[in-house]
Design a protein around this motif. Structure first.
Motif, mmCIF file in Angstrom:
data_model
loop_
_atom_site.group_PDB
_atom_site.id
_atom_site.type_symbol
_atom_site.label_atom_id
_atom_site.label_comp_id
_atom_site.label_asym_id
_atom_site.label_seq_id
_atom_site.Cartn_x
_atom_site.Cartn_y
_atom_site.Cartn_z
ATOM 1 N N THR A 126 0.846 -1.185 0.000
ATOM 2 C CA THR A 126 0.000 0.000 0.000
ATOM 3 C C THR A 126 0.887 1.242 0.000
ATOM 4 N N VAL A 127 0.513 2.224 -0.815
ATOM 5 C CA VAL A 127 1.235 3.492 -0.878
ATOM 6 C C VAL A 127 0.255 4.633 -0.619
ATOM 7 N N ASP A 128 0.535 5.407 0.425
ATOM 8 C CA ASP A 128 -0.159 6.674 0.667
ATOM 9 C C ASP A 128 0.721 7.760 0.065
ATOM 10 N N ALA A 129 0.309 8.281 -1.103
ATOM 11 C CA ALA A 129 1.153 9.227 -1.830
ATOM 12 C C ALA A 129 1.134 10.627 -1.237
ATOM 13 N N GLY A 130 0.312 10.860 -0.220
ATOM 14 C CA GLY A 130 0.364 12.116 0.516
ATOM 15 C C GLY A 130 -0.234 13.319 -0.167
ATOM 16 N N ASN A 131 -0.765 13.138 -1.390
ATOM 17 C CA ASN A 131 -1.351 14.235 -2.171
ATOM 18 C C ASN A 131 -0.337 15.348 -2.431
ATOM 19 N N PHE A 132 0.926 14.959 -2.649
ATOM 20 C CA PHE A 132 1.966 15.944 -2.930
ATOM 21 C C PHE A 132 2.185 16.059 -4.437
ATOM 22 N N ASP A 133 2.398 17.247 -4.886
ATOM 23 C CA ASP A 133 2.573 17.542 -6.307
ATOM 24 C C ASP A 133 3.878 16.949 -6.827
ATOM 25 N N GLY A 134 3.809 16.292 -7.997
ATOM 26 C CA GLY A 134 5.008 15.896 -8.725
ATOM 27 C C GLY A 134 5.767 14.722 -8.168
ATOM 28 N N LYS A 135 5.112 13.847 -7.419
ATOM 29 C CA LYS A 135 5.797 12.686 -6.853
ATOM 30 C C LYS A 135 5.580 11.461 -7.744
ATOM 31 N N GLU A 165 2.512 -7.074 -7.632
ATOM 32 C CA GLU A 165 1.148 -7.591 -7.585
ATOM 33 C C GLU A 165 0.440 -7.182 -6.296
ATOM 34 N N ASN A 166 -0.871 -7.002 -6.418
ATOM 35 C CA ASN A 166 -1.711 -6.575 -5.294
ATOM 36 C C ASN A 166 -1.190 -5.278 -4.686
ATOM 37 N N ILE A 167 -1.141 -4.253 -5.512
ATOM 38 C CA ILE A 167 -0.639 -2.944 -5.115
ATOM 39 C C ILE A 167 -1.813 -1.971 -5.041
ATOM 40 N N TYR A 168 -1.922 -1.243 -3.935
ATOM 41 C CA TYR A 168 -2.951 -0.221 -3.776
ATOM 42 C C TYR A 168 -2.275 1.117 -3.510
ATOM 43 N N MET A 169 -2.637 2.135 -4.313
ATOM 44 C CA MET A 169 -2.094 3.478 -4.155
ATOM 45 C C MET A 169 -3.237 4.470 -4.035
ATOM 46 N N VAL A 189 -7.662 6.961 -8.370
ATOM 47 C CA VAL A 189 -7.244 7.911 -9.400
ATOM 48 C C VAL A 189 -7.781 9.302 -9.057
ATOM 49 N N PRO A 190 -6.930 10.336 -9.115
ATOM 50 C CA PRO A 190 -7.410 11.680 -8.776
ATOM 51 C C PRO A 190 -8.452 12.176 -9.767
ATOM 52 N N ALA A 191 -9.277 13.091 -9.304
ATOM 53 C CA ALA A 191 -10.350 13.637 -10.132
ATOM 54 C C ALA A 191 -9.793 14.239 -11.416
ATOM 55 N N GLY A 192 -10.466 13.955 -12.507
ATOM 56 C CA GLY A 192 -10.057 14.492 -13.801
ATOM 57 C C GLY A 192 -8.988 13.682 -14.496
ATOM 58 N N LYS A 193 -8.537 12.592 -13.895
ATOM 59 C CA LYS A 193 -7.505 11.750 -14.482
ATOM 60 C C LYS A 193 -8.049 10.349 -14.742
ATOM 61 N N ASP A 251 -4.421 -2.447 -18.504
ATOM 62 C CA ASP A 251 -5.258 -3.646 -18.413
ATOM 63 C C ASP A 251 -5.177 -4.331 -17.057
ATOM 64 N N ASN A 252 -4.213 -3.942 -16.229
ATOM 65 C CA ASN A 252 -4.026 -4.610 -14.940
ATOM 66 C C ASN A 252 -4.176 -3.661 -13.753
ATOM 67 N N VAL A 253 -4.708 -2.482 -14.016
ATOM 68 C CA VAL A 253 -4.932 -1.497 -12.968
ATOM 69 C C VAL A 253 -6.408 -1.107 -12.965
ATOM 70 N N THR A 254 -7.029 -1.120 -11.788
ATOM 71 C CA THR A 254 -8.424 -0.741 -11.630
ATOM 72 C C THR A 254 -8.522 0.560 -10.852
ATOM 73 N N ALA A 255 -9.299 1.499 -11.377
ATOM 74 C CA ALA A 255 -9.561 2.732 -10.652
ATOM 75 C C ALA A 255 -10.606 2.459 -9.570
ATOM 76 N N VAL A 256 -10.297 2.837 -8.327
ATOM 77 C CA VAL A 256 -11.185 2.530 -7.196
ATOM 78 C C VAL A 256 -11.309 3.753 -6.305
ATOM 79 N N GLU A 257 -12.309 3.722 -5.440
ATOM 80 C CA GLU A 257 -12.402 4.716 -4.369
ATOM 81 C C GLU A 257 -11.708 4.214 -3.113
#
Length: 448
Positions: A327-336, A350-354, A389-393, A420-426
């Motif tokens: 699991t990755v919490d990307a912190g909502n930082f610009d340009g990472k 495999e089995n990666i959540y960001m 996935v962030p809004a608008g992307k 094909d191997n990534v699902t956009a989720v809430e």
């Protein structure tokens, strides 16, 4: 209350382990007005029935004995939880030597950088048995941290990275380097020292037949990452050519000036890994590391680099790694960068959540033509990813092919194997089990 009796008990509990024929300096914090009384009390003798409590106990001990260590250990040692151990420069567990660290032990490191930097280094053939528990983790920190034995809360801040070096474990497992010897010198160690070379031909790499390798369990490494050489900051935990006989699990890296964990080749597996506040990459893979990192949580801070930085083999050996349940919490930082694949990278993720991804500049990136060729031929495998996935992307927007200067690489690359191997989720249904990290300092600070 009989002060002589109390001090008599204190001395009896420690007299067996008072002196060792090793390189150490021992400082005891006795009050001078009590010395005469203590001598009279000790004259009464010690009873073999006196209980000894090796653990940190429920209360901190502000007057714990301080043992300063430096240089190459000359024999097996056991570090106990009733003392504070101070790393003064490089402390090296040499070939054939075992260092045992008891649960709840507190290790602090002197400040200083370059040749004055402090670090614990396990050379190939050495063994570190550092097995803490969830209730009594082994803590590595700085001498500037006011934490005492029996405590788990530090006095420093997340921004206080780079107070000391870190923990380096080296082994004889294969690494992919251009040198014909199949070995390398770990970054930051000068070539004129009798330690620091790693790599070989033994993927298991036991300390002795049937004895396994090093064991690290419930370890918290804090405020580390200072440079050992110019432009060579080291990681909280560095693993160079470490074999599969070594067991590494339940590890916390809190506030490191460079990467959280970096693996240079080797076959060791790492389980239950938490990284927070690193100022470069979270998980860094090099030299054809071929083990598995499972159940890891990377929390990005404003100073962080990529969550994953993946480099490929430097020589002809082409082993592949696995990252699983991350699991990755990307912190909502610009340009990472979420992940940066470089230098012929290859492996399975495999089995990666960001989640908590900023819409500006965050991506999974293929950084050069050689890596693009590996991706196109199926040597980089994305399996069961979920991304908030962030809004608008879209998922496709999160896949880029840019070199280190931000310019498009020239090799044509389809994003199909990623999309094909990534699902956009809430909310994610894959990734790490965060419940295993309840013991960490990061958890106590409310970071998740």
């Amino acid at each position: 209350m009989n002060v002589g009796f109390i001090l008599n008990k204190f001395l009896c509990r420690r007299k067996i382990k008072e002196f060792k024929p090793l390189k150490m300096k021992v400082m005891k914090k006795f009050f001078l007005p009590f010395l005469a009384v203590a001598a009279l009390g000790f004259a009464a003798g010690c009873s073999d029935d006196d209980p000894i409590n090796p653990g940190p106990g429920p209360d901190p001990d502000p007057e714990a004995e301080v043992v300063t260590k430096s240089g190459i250990l000359e024999g097996d040692e056991t570090w106990t939880a009733d003392k504070i151990y101070v790393l003064d420069g490089k402390v090296v567990v040499d070939d054939g030597i075992t260092l045992t660290i008891e649960p709840g032990t507190l290790i602090k490191a002197e400040t200083g950088d370059l040749d004055q930097a402090s670090a614990l280094i396990v050379d190939p053939g050495g063994r570190l048995l550092a097995e803490g528990t969830a209730d009594a983790p082994i803590i590595f920190t700085s001498v500037d941290d006011d934490i005492k034995p029996g405590e788990t809360e530090s006095s420093l801040e997340l921004a206080d990275a780079g107070k000391w070096g870190g923990v380096i474990i080296l082994g004889n497992a294969p690494i992919s380097v251009s040198a014909a010897s199949g070995t390398a010198l770990i970054e930051g160690i000068p070539d004129n020292l009798p330690y620091g070379t790693y790599g070989g031909t033994d993927p298991i790499d036991e300390f002795a037949p049937g004895e396994g390798g090093s064991k690290l369990d419930y370890i918290s490494i804090r405020f580390s990452g200072v440079a050992l050489a110019a432009d060579s900051e080291i990681q909280g935990l560095t693993l160079g050519g470490v074999g599969s006989a070594t067991s590494i699990k339940n590890i916390e890296i809190y506030s490191n000036l460079d990467d959280g964990v970096e693996l240079f080749g080797g076959t060791v597996n790492v389980e239950n890994l938490l990284i927070y506040g690193q100022q470069d990459d979270g998980i860094d893979i090099d030299q054809a590391y071929s083990g598995t990192i499972s159940n890891a949580f990377v929390i990005q801070s404003e100073e962080s680099g990529s969550a994953f930085e993946i480099d490929g083999p430097e020589g002809s050996m082409e082993n592949s790694f696995t990252l699983r349940n991350i699991t990755v919490d990307a912190g909502n930082f610009d340009g990472k960068l979420l992940a940066d694949f470089r230098s012929r990278a290859m492996g399975t993720l495999e089995n990666i959540y960001m989640f908590n991804i900023n819409a500006a500049g965050s991506s999974v990136n293929i950084a050069d033509n050689a890596t693009a060729a590996n991706y196109n031929s199926g040597k980089i495998i994305f399996d069961s990813w979920e991304i908030a996935v962030p809004a608008g992307k879209t998922v496709a927007d999160l896949f880029t092919t840019l070199d280190s200067g931000g310019n498009p690489i020239t090799t044509p690359v389809s994003n199909e194997a990623f999309v094909d191997n990534v699902t956009a989720v809430e909310e994610g249904m894959v990734g790490a089990d965060l419940s295993v990290f309840g013991w960490t300092y990061t958890k106590s600070q409310g970071a998740f």
